[in-house]
Design an enzyme around this catalytic site. Structure first.
Site, short mmCIF file in Angstrom:
data_model
loop_
_atom_site.label_atom_id
_atom_site.label_comp_id
_atom_site.label_asym_id
_atom_site.label_seq_id
_atom_site.Cartn_x
_atom_site.Cartn_y
_atom_site.Cartn_z
N SER A 1 0.80 -1.24 0.00
CA SER A 1 0.00 0.00 0.00
C SER A 1 0.82 1.28 0.00
CB SER A 1 -0.96 0.01 1.19
OG SER A 1 -2.08 -0.79 0.92
N LYS B 1 0.21 3.75 -2.81
CA LYS B 1 -0.81 4.79 -2.78
C LYS B 1 -0.20 6.19 -2.79
CE LYS B 1 -4.48 2.09 -0.51
NZ LYS B 1 -3.88 0.76 -0.54
N SER C 1 -6.06 3.76 4.12
CA SER C 1 -5.51 2.79 3.15
C SER C 1 -6.62 2.08 2.38
CB SER C 1 -4.61 1.77 3.85
OG SER C 1 -3.68 1.22 2.93
#
Length: 470
Positions: free
Chosen positions: A121, A124, A305
């Site tokens: 993640s 991102k 997230s």
């Protein structure tokens, strides 16, 4: 003659009596006049002083500005710390690390900084930076209803997958725009035209291609870690409440069903089942609701997230660049945006924008560059990236980490977790007040889950914070 005198006298007497009666009425304030028996009014109070007219108190800063003269840590000492981290068995056999001076950008310590690793993640960060450089921070996403074919209205998605089923909440990001508010607008217009029965179409053609990435594990989809990506949905397509609940397989049609229910509450009957159509060009708008600004949406997905909302924002970047709103185009678009900022994207590969899919690889140096750019005075449009990152021990996906260390509250970072992958990228203020940017990516961690490598990375960052390494 005598009668005339009497008439005049009588008239005078009537006038006199009437005048006396009027004066009496005036004195008692029954009729308007200048005579009164009332007490004299009290003197008027001084004109009030408006609070805004007084001098404002001095502003007290909650946090002192970072001192550019604060000493930077010695690279040799930091390099030893990095070497110890990489050698730790809990990290596995593949770890990339970069630590840079947040002010100068000088690399203070590293291991395989330009070797691509699975980012999870932390990917991102690419989407966040791309969104706020390509789209104005105030951009909102419209969800509209327009007139369709005869007797039909069309729900048109503009990219908001966080619609509220009921009324919108002007203070929220998830649920800023509500279908009940949209239905009220539409019903008012229909009733004015004498219409109380319609069919309902759905136009979600803003996005294209598959709704689920072939790189996503079926178990992750079933676990609710992500929803099918469409141009509109209620509450990120959740079937029930919770952080990771099951998701509707077709979020757009599910949202249309919710709108039909809200219209029924407004006295509008929707016949049949909502179906996909393409809204006529230039169709008359019957109602519109708008999402939170894109800057707030970016902070939302960094903080939580959220995989689905990250994918939505990446598609919006692609559409803005003139590309299709698909997985492939969105992944290319956000990397292109990073490259246009002057960042080195050599070796970077994204199969999706959220980092959930198998096959993405980013160099740690690129992640550090993204973090540092978000704090740079030359890019104020990116400040929501820096401030949207979770805070150690306090918020977001870092709320339950660093809770008992001196680094609590002094680390802002994006987390990343996949099977055998643990990553963290962000900033830390060290003991001397120097801002450091860092990225750690471990993508071959041993069996046993995330706890051990995560604790190892947290200990490393805590040591960075405590370091007055000169």
């Amino acid at each position: 003659m005598a009668s005339g005198v009497r008439a005049v006298a009588t008239t005078a007497l009537v006038v006199l009596l009437a005048g006396g009666a009027y004066v009496t009425a005036d004195a008692y304030d029954v009729v308007p006049g200048m005579v009164t028996l009332a007490a004299a009014p009290a003197p008027p109070k001084p004109f009030p002083t408006a609070p805004g007219a007084v001098p404002a108190p001095a502003v007290t800063a909650l946090l002192a500005a970072l001192d550019p003269a604060a000493p930077a840590p010695a690279p040799a000492q930091l390099q030893g710390m990095v070497a110890a981290l990489v050698a730790d068995a809990r990290m596995g056999a593949s770890t990339g690390v970069v630590v840079v001076d947040g002010l100068t950008g000088d690399v203070l310590a590293s291991n395989a900084p330009t070797v691509p690793h699975t980012p999870a993640s932390t990917a991102k960060l690419v989407t966040a930076v791309a969104a706020l450089t390509q789209l104005p921070a105030s951009t909102t996403l419209p969800t509209r209803v327009v007139k369709g074919a005869a007797g039909q209205i069309v729900l048109v998605g503009g990219g908001d997958m966080m619609l509220a089923a009921g009324a919108g909440d002007p203070t929220a990001v998830d649920g800023r725009a509500g279908l009940a508010d949209l239905a009220a607008q539409v019903a008012k217009g229909l009733k004015l035209a004498g219409t109380t029965t319609v069919s309902l179409g759905v136009d979600d053609t803003l996005f294209s291609g598959p709704k689920l990435s072939p790189t996503w594990a079926a178990s992750d989809i079933a676990a609710g870690y992500v929803a099918p990506v469409t141009a509109l949905a209620v509450d990120v397509a959740k079937i029930k409440a919770g952080e990771y609940p099951p998701r509707f397989p077709d979020p757009s049609l599910a949202a249309a069903g919710q709108l039909a229910a809200r219209l029924a509450e407004q006295g509008i009957t929707v016949t049949g089942t909502p179906a996909r159509v393409t809204a006529p060009a230039g169709a008359t708008e019957l109602g519109v609701v708008r999402s939170a600004p894109i800057a707030d949406v970016v902070q939302y997905f960094l903080h939580s997230s959220d995989n689905t909302i990250t994918e939505v924002v990446a598609r919006l970047v692609a559409v803005h660049m003139g590309l299709p709103g698909s997985f492939e185009a969105a992944s290319k678009a956000v990397l292109r945006a990073a490259s246009e900022l002057g960042l080195d994207t050599s070796g970077a590969t994204l199969v999706d924008a959220s980092g959930l899919g198998a096959g993405s690889a980013l160099p740690p140096q690129l992640l550090v560059d993204l973090v540092r750019l978000s704090t740079a005075p030359t890019h104020p449009e990116l400040r929501e990236v820096a401030t949207g990152l979770p805070i150690a021990g306090l918020s977001g996906t870092l709320a339950d980490r660093f809770t008992t260390t001196a680094a609590r509250g002094l680390v802002r970072a994006k987390t990343g977790s996949l099977p055998h992958v643990t990553s963290l990228a962000g900033t830390v203020v060290d003991a001397d007040g120097r801002l450091l940017a860092f990225a750690v990516l471990a993508d071959q961690t041993p069996d046993g889950g995330q706890w051990a490598p995560r604790a190892t990375i947290d200990a490393f960052v805590t040591t960075l914070q405590a370091c007055g390494c000169r």
